[in-house]
Each structure stands twice: as C-alpha cells, then as structure tokens.
Design a protein around this motif. Structure first.
Motif, PDB file in Angstrom:
ATOM      1  N   LEU A 100       0.867  -1.168   0.000  1.00  0.00           N
ATOM      2  CA  LEU A 100       0.000   0.000   0.000  1.00  0.00           C
ATOM      3  C   LEU A 100       0.910   1.226   0.000  1.00  0.00           C
ATOM      4  O   LEU A 100       1.632   1.471   0.961  1.00  0.00           O
ATOM      5  CB  LEU A 100      -0.892  -0.012   1.242  1.00  0.00           C
ATOM      6  N   THR A 101       0.914   1.982  -1.075  1.00  0.00           N
ATOM      7  CA  THR A 101       1.766   3.161  -1.178  1.00  0.00           C
ATOM      8  C   THR A 101       1.146   4.300  -0.377  1.00  0.00           C
ATOM      9  O   THR A 101      -0.008   4.657  -0.580  1.00  0.00           O
ATOM     10  CB  THR A 101       1.939   3.585  -2.643  1.00  0.00           C
ATOM     11  N   ALA A 102       1.937   4.871   0.523  1.00  0.00           N
ATOM     12  CA  ALA A 102       1.387   5.906   1.403  1.00  0.00           C
ATOM     13  C   ALA A 102       2.486   6.848   1.856  1.00  0.00           C
ATOM     14  O   ALA A 102       3.657   6.485   1.922  1.00  0.00           O
ATOM     15  CB  ALA A 102       0.720   5.264   2.614  1.00  0.00           C
ATOM     16  N   TYR A 103       2.085   8.081   2.186  1.00  0.00           N
ATOM     17  CA  TYR A 103       2.996   9.008   2.857  1.00  0.00           C
ATOM     18  C   TYR A 103       3.101   8.583   4.319  1.00  0.00           C
ATOM     19  O   TYR A 103       2.113   8.175   4.934  1.00  0.00           O
ATOM     20  CB  TYR A 103       2.445  10.434   2.806  1.00  0.00           C
ATOM     21  N   TYR A 104       4.308   8.719   4.868  1.00  0.00           N
ATOM     22  CA  TYR A 104       4.524   8.397   6.276  1.00  0.00           C
ATOM     23  C   TYR A 104       5.224   9.570   6.942  1.00  0.00           C
ATOM     24  O   TYR A 104       6.253  10.050   6.459  1.00  0.00           O
ATOM     25  CB  TYR A 104       5.385   7.138   6.419  1.00  0.00           C
ATOM     26  N   LEU A 105       4.649  10.044   8.055  1.00  0.00           N
ATOM     27  CA  LEU A 105       5.218  11.176   8.780  1.00  0.00           C
ATOM     28  C   LEU A 105       5.790  10.673  10.104  1.00  0.00           C
ATOM     29  O   LEU A 105       5.044  10.254  10.989  1.00  0.00           O
ATOM     30  CB  LEU A 105       4.139  12.230   9.040  1.00  0.00           C
ATOM     31  N   PRO A 106       7.123  10.699  10.267  1.00  0.00           N
ATOM     32  CA  PRO A 106       7.752  10.128  11.461  1.00  0.00           C
ATOM     33  C   PRO A 106       7.743  11.092  12.645  1.00  0.00           C
ATOM     34  O   PRO A 106       7.156  12.174  12.583  1.00  0.00           O
ATOM     35  CB  PRO A 106       9.190   9.868  10.986  1.00  0.00           C
ATOM     36  N   SER A 114       7.813  17.938   9.204  1.00  0.00           N
ATOM     37  CA  SER A 114       6.755  18.480   8.352  1.00  0.00           C
ATOM     38  C   SER A 114       6.906  17.945   6.940  1.00  0.00           C
ATOM     39  O   SER A 114       7.999  17.554   6.516  1.00  0.00           O
ATOM     40  CB  SER A 114       6.801  20.011   8.339  1.00  0.00           C
ATOM     41  N   MET A 115       5.790  17.947   6.213  1.00  0.00           N
ATOM     42  CA  MET A 115       5.796  17.437   4.851  1.00  0.00           C
ATOM     43  C   MET A 115       4.563  17.975   4.137  1.00  0.00           C
ATOM     44  O   MET A 115       3.484  18.076   4.730  1.00  0.00           O
ATOM     45  CB  MET A 115       5.778  15.913   4.859  1.00  0.00           C
ATOM     46  N   THR A 116       4.710  18.356   2.889  1.00  0.00           N
ATOM     47  CA  THR A 116       3.581  18.792   2.071  1.00  0.00           C
ATOM     48  C   THR A 116       3.150  17.642   1.184  1.00  0.00           C
ATOM     49  O   THR A 116       3.953  17.104   0.407  1.00  0.00           O
ATOM     50  CB  THR A 116       3.943  20.018   1.224  1.00  0.00           C
ATOM     51  N   LEU A 117       1.891  17.250   1.289  1.00  0.00           N
ATOM     52  CA  LEU A 117       1.369  16.118   0.531  1.00  0.00           C
ATOM     53  C   LEU A 117       0.928  16.564  -0.861  1.00  0.00           C
ATOM     54  O   LEU A 117       0.577  17.717  -1.076  1.00  0.00           O
ATOM     55  CB  LEU A 117       0.195  15.482   1.266  1.00  0.00           C
ATOM     56  N   GLY A 118       0.927  15.614  -1.772  1.00  0.00           N
ATOM     57  CA  GLY A 118       0.496  15.883  -3.139  1.00  0.00           C
ATOM     58  C   GLY A 118      -0.173  14.660  -3.718  1.00  0.00           C
ATOM     59  O   GLY A 118      -1.005  14.022  -3.075  1.00  0.00           O
ATOM     60  N   ASP A 119       0.231  14.296  -4.937  1.00  0.00           N
ATOM     61  CA  ASP A 119      -0.423  13.189  -5.625  1.00  0.00           C
ATOM     62  C   ASP A 119       0.483  11.982  -5.808  1.00  0.00           C
ATOM     63  O   ASP A 119       0.209  11.114  -6.633  1.00  0.00           O
ATOM     64  CB  ASP A 119      -0.939  13.654  -6.986  1.00  0.00           C
ATOM     65  N   ARG A 120       1.568  11.891  -5.033  1.00  0.00           N
ATOM     66  CA  ARG A 120       2.443  10.723  -5.121  1.00  0.00           C
ATOM     67  C   ARG A 120       1.810   9.486  -4.479  1.00  0.00           C
ATOM     68  O   ARG A 120       2.239   8.364  -4.724  1.00  0.00           O
ATOM     69  CB  ARG A 120       3.798  11.014  -4.468  1.00  0.00           C
ATOM     70  N   ALA A 121       0.862   9.694  -3.596  1.00  0.00           N
ATOM     71  CA  ALA A 121       0.155   8.594  -2.943  1.00  0.00           C
ATOM     72  C   ALA A 121      -1.235   9.083  -2.557  1.00  0.00           C
ATOM     73  O   ALA A 121      -1.489  10.290  -2.486  1.00  0.00           O
ATOM     74  CB  ALA A 121       0.916   8.121  -1.705  1.00  0.00           C
ATOM     75  N   ASN A 122      -2.122   8.137  -2.301  1.00  0.00           N
ATOM     76  CA  ASN A 122      -3.502   8.482  -1.934  1.00  0.00           C
ATOM     77  C   ASN A 122      -3.812   8.237  -0.467  1.00  0.00           C
ATOM     78  O   ASN A 122      -4.950   8.416  -0.041  1.00  0.00           O
ATOM     79  CB  ASN A 122      -4.482   7.683  -2.795  1.00  0.00           C
ATOM     80  N   PHE A 123      -2.781   7.823   0.285  1.00  0.00           N
ATOM     81  CA  PHE A 123      -2.974   7.529   1.695  1.00  0.00           C
ATOM     82  C   PHE A 123      -1.863   8.164   2.516  1.00  0.00           C
ATOM     83  O   PHE A 123      -0.764   8.412   2.019  1.00  0.00           O
ATOM     84  CB  PHE A 123      -3.009   6.020   1.941  1.00  0.00           C
ATOM     85  N   PHE A 124      -2.168   8.387   3.797  1.00  0.00           N
ATOM     86  CA  PHE A 124      -1.213   9.023   4.699  1.00  0.00           C
ATOM     87  C   PHE A 124      -1.308   8.370   6.068  1.00  0.00           C
ATOM     88  O   PHE A 124      -2.403   8.052   6.543  1.00  0.00           O
ATOM     89  CB  PHE A 124      -1.524  10.519   4.822  1.00  0.00           C
ATOM     90  N   PHE A 125      -0.145   8.149   6.698  1.00  0.00           N
ATOM     91  CA  PHE A 125      -0.090   7.651   8.070  1.00  0.00           C
ATOM     92  C   PHE A 125       0.895   8.502   8.853  1.00  0.00           C
ATOM     93  O   PHE A 125       1.955   8.858   8.346  1.00  0.00           O
ATOM     94  CB  PHE A 125       0.402   6.199   8.117  1.00  0.00           C
ATOM     95  N   THR A 126       0.557   8.805  10.089  1.00  0.00           N
ATOM     96  CA  THR A 126       1.542   9.403  10.964  1.00  0.00           C
ATOM     97  C   THR A 126       2.004   8.360  11.970  1.00  0.00           C
ATOM     98  O   THR A 126       1.284   7.411  12.279  1.00  0.00           O
ATOM     99  CB  THR A 126       0.987  10.626  11.717  1.00  0.00           C
TER     100      THR A 126
END
Length: 271
Positions: A100-106, A114-126
């Motif tokens: 599952l491709t997702a942004y991950y914020l550590p 910090s991170m600015t989200l875009g269209d590289r993935a459709n999901f996000f997890f912190t």
C-alpha cells in the motif's frame, strides 16, 4: 486464534490492505488500527533553536523542525491483522503482497517533522502519538502536515506534572499560530490521551486523497485501554468495541468533529 485459509501464505491470508484501500474511512470506524513507528529518512533542518516558542528561561531543550520532501517519505506499507484483533500498519518487504503506497510522517524526541502532501500517494499515516501534536494546514490538494514532539525531561525539571503539561500546551498553541495558513486543525494530547477520563494507549492520524478531485482529508484514530465502558452520542464520531480493544475515530481536517461522551450502564451505543 486466526486460522489460515488452506494454500495461502501468512501475509496474503492476514493482509487487510485491499479492504483498507477500498473502504479506508469505513475501515477505520470498524477496526482498531495501530501504526508501527519507523525511522525517519533523511531530512533537512528547517529551523533550529526556536527560542520564541520555547521558554528558554526554563532551560528547555532547543527544538528543531525537519522539513521532509514527499518523495522521501512515500513508503510501501501493509495492513495486517494481529492475534488480538488489532490491525497493524507496518513496512512492507519485497516478499509481501503488493504494498500500500502511502505518505509516512515520522517523529523524534523534541523535534517536529513536516511534509507537504500531493499526488504521489492516496494515503497518509503518521507515526504513533502519546504526547505529540499533529497539525494539518493549507490547501485541500496540497496540505502541509506536522508531527511535533515537545519534550521536558521530568528528572531535569523540578516542576509538577501539571506545570510541565501547561508548558507543552503553550508550546503547541504557539506552534500552531506559527505554521497556520488556510484551514488549520490540530490533534493535541489533551484531546486524545484521556478523553472522558478513559486512558488511551495509541493514537494515529490517517489521511485519504480523493482520486476524483485530489483533495485530502484526515481522521483521528484513538485506541483505548480495554474494559472501560463508555459511549458517545455524536453521529460523526464513533466509539466502538469489539471485545478488545476500544477505539474512537472521527473527522479531523478540514473540519474536526469532537465526540460527545456518555456512559450507559456498560452498554455501548453508536453515535
């Protein structure tokens, strides 16, 4: 005890990733989901020694903000069912089913990522939170997210816990004002650590990108210590229990919905 369907590998049998992909928000409202902390990838320090935020007169540690690029933190994740009925979000490996491709914020001690989200993935997890604050701000298609940890070592600060907590709250309030742009919401430890007097165990924020219009939304998800009866009467926030564990989830950004609690003789009500 989870029984594997005959002829299926352990991961493929227990993977809930596809269900999460297809029904992300509904999956959160029906299942306890915990994120495993992962080491942050390389990042640039955006700002150091924010003395205007930290109260230097109390000898607090210097705070650092690390600005991550979205390319750095797009990771392959998997959602797996554990023995005790909790679904765990962990890093996928080459031997696993499709990730599952997702942004991950550590997170890290006394740092903000910090991170600015875009269209590289459709999901996000912190990463999991137990005293940190999460902030989302900006535009719906390109929100900026922050995972901030304000640390005070009790052994080095001869102050009562309440004073330390007040200083942490003051820091997070100032931090939010500093990063605020457009629609801004925060998930603070005062909200998720012990809502309604019930102690929580783990908290994470999950994000979903609408494939049609590219807009992001975020939900909070709080897992509680078991065997504590409580319920709520808010239609937008669900408190659920499946024997073990208990959890609470609701909208966070762009509009936050807070729970309205009540206990009813050990009965568990939907909003």
């Amino acid at each position: 005890m989870f029984e594997l369907p005959k002829g299926m590998s352990d991961f493929r049998a227990r993977d809930r990733g596809q269900e999460y992909v297809q029904h992300g928000v509904a999956f959160l409202r029906q299942n306890a989901l915990e994120v495993t902390a992962q080491a942050p990838l390389g990042a640039r320090v955006q700002s150091k020694q924010l003395l205007s935020l930290l109260q230097a007169k109390h000898n607090d540690q210097d705070h650092e903000i690390y600005n991550l690029t979205s390319a750095q933190e797009v990771r392959g994740m998997k959602v797996m069912t554990t023995e005790r009925g909790v679904h765990s979000v962990t890093a996928a490996t080459g031997q696993d089913a499709p990730a599952l491709t997702a942004y991950y914020l550590p997170w890290d001690t006394n740092k903000s990522y910090s991170m600015t989200l875009g269209d590289r993935a459709n999901f996000f997890f912190t990463a999991p939170m137990n005293g940190c604050a999460f902030f989302a701000t900006g535009e719906r298609t390109t929100p900026t997210v922050y995972h901030s940890n304000y640390y005070l070592d009790p052994e080095q600060h001869a102050l009562k816990d309440t004073v330390r907590y007040q200083r942490r709250s003051t820091f997070y309030a100032r931090f939010q004002q500093m990063i605020k742009k457009g629609t801004t919401q925060a998930l603070l430890p005062e909200f998720y650590l012990a809502p309604n007097g019930v102690k929580s165990s783990t908290t994470s924020v999950f994000g979903f990108r609408d494939r049609n219009n590219g807009q992001w939304s975020f939900s909070y998800h709080v897992v509680f210590v078991a065997n504590e009866p409580y319920a709520n009467t808010n239609a937008q926030v669900v408190v659920q229990h499946t024997n073990k564990p208990y959890f609470m989830t609701g909208p966070l950004w762009p509009v936050m919905q807070q729970p309205k609690w009540r206990t009813l003789m050990g009965h568990y009500l939907w909003g």
